[in-house]
Write a protein that holds these residues in place. Structure first.
Motif, PDB file in Angstrom:
ATOM      1  N   VAL A 185       0.855  -1.189   0.000  1.00 19.45           N
ATOM      2  CA  VAL A 185       0.000   0.000   0.000  1.00 19.45           C
ATOM      3  C   VAL A 185       0.888   1.236   0.000  1.00 19.45           C
ATOM      4  N   THR A 186       0.592   2.136  -0.922  1.00 18.31           N
ATOM      5  CA  THR A 186       1.267   3.432  -0.971  1.00 18.31           C
ATOM      6  C   THR A 186       0.184   4.495  -1.126  1.00 18.31           C
ATOM      7  N   GLY A 187      -0.072   5.190  -0.039  1.00 15.23           N
ATOM      8  CA  GLY A 187      -1.103   6.231  -0.088  1.00 15.23           C
ATOM      9  C   GLY A 187      -2.458   5.664  -0.449  1.00 15.23           C
ATOM     10  N   HIS A 188      -3.008   6.105  -1.590  1.00 18.02           N
ATOM     11  CA  HIS A 188      -4.343   5.673  -1.998  1.00 18.02           C
ATOM     12  C   HIS A 188      -4.315   4.536  -3.026  1.00 18.02           C
ATOM     13  N   ALA A 189      -3.143   3.930  -3.240  1.00 19.87           N
ATOM     14  CA  ALA A 189      -3.017   2.834  -4.202  1.00 19.87           C
ATOM     15  C   ALA A 189      -2.491   1.586  -3.500  1.00 19.87           C
ATOM     16  N   ALA A 190      -2.958   0.423  -3.958  1.00 22.52           N
ATOM     17  CA  ALA A 190      -2.505  -0.836  -3.362  1.00 22.52           C
ATOM     18  C   ALA A 190      -2.427  -1.921  -4.429  1.00 22.52           C
ATOM     19  N   GLN A 191      -1.551  -2.890  -4.165  1.00 24.20           N
ATOM     20  CA  GLN A 191      -1.397  -4.062  -5.029  1.00 24.20           C
ATOM     21  C   GLN A 191      -1.361  -5.285  -4.123  1.00 24.20           C
ATOM     22  N   VAL A 192      -2.169  -6.283  -4.458  1.00 24.43           N
ATOM     23  CA  VAL A 192      -2.234  -7.507  -3.661  1.00 24.43           C
ATOM     24  C   VAL A 192      -1.931  -8.697  -4.559  1.00 24.43           C
ATOM     25  N   LYS A 193      -1.000  -9.517  -4.114  1.00 23.11           N
ATOM     26  CA  LYS A 193      -0.727 -10.793  -4.774  1.00 23.11           C
ATOM     27  C   LYS A 193      -1.327 -11.858  -3.875  1.00 23.11           C
ATOM     28  N   VAL A 194      -2.312 -12.576  -4.390  1.00 24.36           N
ATOM     29  CA  VAL A 194      -2.982 -13.600  -3.594  1.00 24.36           C
ATOM     30  C   VAL A 194      -2.940 -14.920  -4.360  1.00 24.36           C
ATOM     31  N   GLU A 195      -2.638 -15.979  -3.633  1.00 28.36           N
ATOM     32  CA  GLU A 195      -2.603 -17.323  -4.224  1.00 28.36           C
ATOM     33  C   GLU A 195      -3.847 -18.071  -3.778  1.00 28.36           C
ATOM     34  N   LEU A 196      -4.520 -18.708  -4.739  1.00 25.85           N
ATOM     35  CA  LEU A 196      -5.739 -19.456  -4.440  1.00 25.85           C
ATOM     36  C   LEU A 196      -5.501 -20.944  -4.644  1.00 25.85           C
ATOM     37  N   TYR A 197      -5.983 -21.714  -3.675  1.00 24.56           N
ATOM     38  CA  TYR A 197      -5.804 -23.164  -3.667  1.00 24.56           C
ATOM     39  C   TYR A 197      -7.158 -23.837  -3.581  1.00 24.56           C
ATOM     40  N   ASN A 198      -7.314 -24.914  -4.338  1.00 21.54           N
ATOM     41  CA  ASN A 198      -8.532 -25.711  -4.284  1.00 21.54           C
ATOM     42  C   ASN A 198      -8.115 -27.162  -4.112  1.00 21.54           C
ATOM     43  N   GLN A 199      -8.608 -27.777  -3.048  1.00 21.89           N
ATOM     44  CA  GLN A 199      -8.263 -29.169  -2.726  1.00 21.89           C
ATOM     45  C   GLN A 199      -6.740 -29.341  -2.688  1.00 21.89           C
ATOM     46  N   ASP A 200      -6.062 -28.411  -1.995  1.00 21.64           N
ATOM     47  CA  ASP A 200      -4.613 -28.403  -1.798  1.00 21.64           C
ATOM     48  C   ASP A 200      -3.796 -28.216  -3.075  1.00 21.64           C
ATOM     49  N   LYS A 201      -4.449 -27.817  -4.150  1.00 19.42           N
ATOM     50  CA  LYS A 201      -3.748 -27.586  -5.412  1.00 19.42           C
ATOM     51  C   LYS A 201      -3.728 -26.082  -5.689  1.00 19.42           C
ATOM     52  N   HIS A 202      -2.548 -25.546  -5.992  1.00 20.49           N
ATOM     53  CA  HIS A 202      -2.404 -24.136  -6.331  1.00 20.49           C
ATOM     54  C   HIS A 202      -3.014 -23.923  -7.713  1.00 20.49           C
ATOM     55  N   VAL A 203      -4.114 -23.177  -7.773  1.00 20.28           N
ATOM     56  CA  VAL A 203      -4.853 -22.990  -9.020  1.00 20.28           C
ATOM     57  C   VAL A 203      -4.572 -21.635  -9.660  1.00 20.28           C
ATOM     58  N   TYR A 204      -4.596 -20.569  -8.873  1.00 24.32           N
ATOM     59  CA  TYR A 204      -4.421 -19.226  -9.413  1.00 24.32           C
ATOM     60  C   TYR A 204      -3.415 -18.425  -8.587  1.00 24.32           C
ATOM     61  N   THR A 205      -2.688 -17.571  -9.272  1.00 24.11           N
ATOM     62  CA  THR A 205      -1.962 -16.473  -8.641  1.00 24.11           C
ATOM     63  C   THR A 205      -2.563 -15.214  -9.237  1.00 24.11           C
ATOM     64  N   ASP A 206      -3.169 -14.408  -8.375  1.00 25.08           N
ATOM     65  CA  ASP A 206      -3.882 -13.215  -8.812  1.00 25.08           C
ATOM     66  C   ASP A 206      -3.172 -11.957  -8.339  1.00 25.08           C
ATOM     67  N   TYR A 207      -3.179 -10.955  -9.189  1.00 21.09           N
ATOM     68  CA  TYR A 207      -2.661  -9.638  -8.857  1.00 21.09           C
ATOM     69  C   TYR A 207      -3.836  -8.674  -8.922  1.00 21.09           C
ATOM     70  N   LEU A 208      -4.221  -8.168  -7.779  1.00 23.53           N
ATOM     71  CA  LEU A 208      -5.352  -7.257  -7.684  1.00 23.53           C
ATOM     72  C   LEU A 208      -4.836  -5.838  -7.443  1.00 23.53           C
ATOM     73  N   SER A 209      -5.357  -4.886  -8.215  1.00 26.26           N
ATOM     74  CA  SER A 209      -5.032  -3.475  -8.015  1.00 26.26           C
ATOM     75  C   SER A 209      -6.215  -2.818  -7.332  1.00 26.26           C
ATOM     76  N   LEU A 210      -5.922  -1.995  -6.327  1.00 30.07           N
ATOM     77  CA  LEU A 210      -6.960  -1.312  -5.575  1.00 30.07           C
ATOM     78  C   LEU A 210      -6.660   0.173  -5.506  1.00 30.07           C
ATOM     79  N   LEU A 211      -7.729   0.960  -5.389  1.00 30.73           N
ATOM     80  CA  LEU A 211      -7.617   2.387  -5.149  1.00 30.73           C
ATOM     81  C   LEU A 211      -8.507   2.747  -3.974  1.00 30.73           C
ATOM     82  N   LYS A 212      -8.080   3.756  -3.220  1.00 29.99           N
ATOM     83  CA  LYS A 212      -8.900   4.228  -2.106  1.00 29.99           C
ATOM     84  C   LYS A 212      -9.647   5.477  -2.573  1.00 29.99           C
ATOM     85  N   PHE A 213     -10.959   5.370  -2.575  1.00 34.30           N
ATOM     86  CA  PHE A 213     -11.839   6.470  -2.960  1.00 34.30           C
ATOM     87  C   PHE A 213     -12.346   7.140  -1.687  1.00 34.30           C
TER      88      PHE A 213
END
Length: 154
Positions: free
Chosen positions: A112-140
């Motif tokens: 997080v830097t001021g009003h901007a953020a970046q999140v790297k999240v890993e999603l697992y289903n049945q113990d298997k790594h399925v997705y690596t997601d990069y989410l961009s966020l803004l604070k309004f």
């Protein structure tokens, strides 16, 4: 006397700098927690575990899209389509107790830097790594919102 005044001013400056840095650190830590909570509610539970379309509408900006490569072009999947799909899936034969509908996650990185953020999240289903997601966020004025996603499907 000069030494006492110099020492007092030095201590005051150190205290001010320490307070400024610790206050900034506290604000950043609070912002990181706000961002993680939003991602957990709107994304992890909204789009995956609970199929909560209302949580998605609240946490995602209306101009949000998932961006992915399509040859040399960019494919854009708008939030309205995704939310509609989640609502239809939940209204169908969705069973929240089915293990294939349980998604685990790991916040690999939150920045997080001021009003901007970046999140790297890993999603697992049945113990298997399925997705690596990069989410961009803004604070309004109304708070944090997810504005874009790029991802890797494993």
């Amino acid at each position: 006397m000069k030494k006492i005044i110099t020492l007092a001013l030095s201590l005051a400056a150190i205290a001010f700098i320490t307070f400024s840095f610790s206050h900034k650190d506290v604000e950043e830590a609070e912002a990181v927690e706000e961002v993680k909570e939003l991602v957990y509610n709107a994304y992890i539970n909204g789009a995956f575990n609970e199929l909560n379309a209302d949580a998605m509408r609240k946490g995602f900006h209306e101009d949000f899209a998932i961006y992915s490569p399509k040859g040399e072009a960019i494919s854009k999947y708008p939030i309205a389509n995704w939310v509609d799909g989640v609502a239809k899936r939940k209204a169908g034969n969705y069973d929240p107790k089915d293990p294939k509908n349980k998604w685990d996650h790991k916040f690999a990185h939150v920045d997080v830097t001021g009003h901007a953020a970046q999140v790297k999240v890993e999603l697992y289903n049945q113990d298997k790594h399925v997705y690596t997601d990069y989410l961009s966020l803004l604070k309004f004025d109304s708070g944090w919102r997810i504005v874009a996603k790029v991802y890797m499907q494993h």
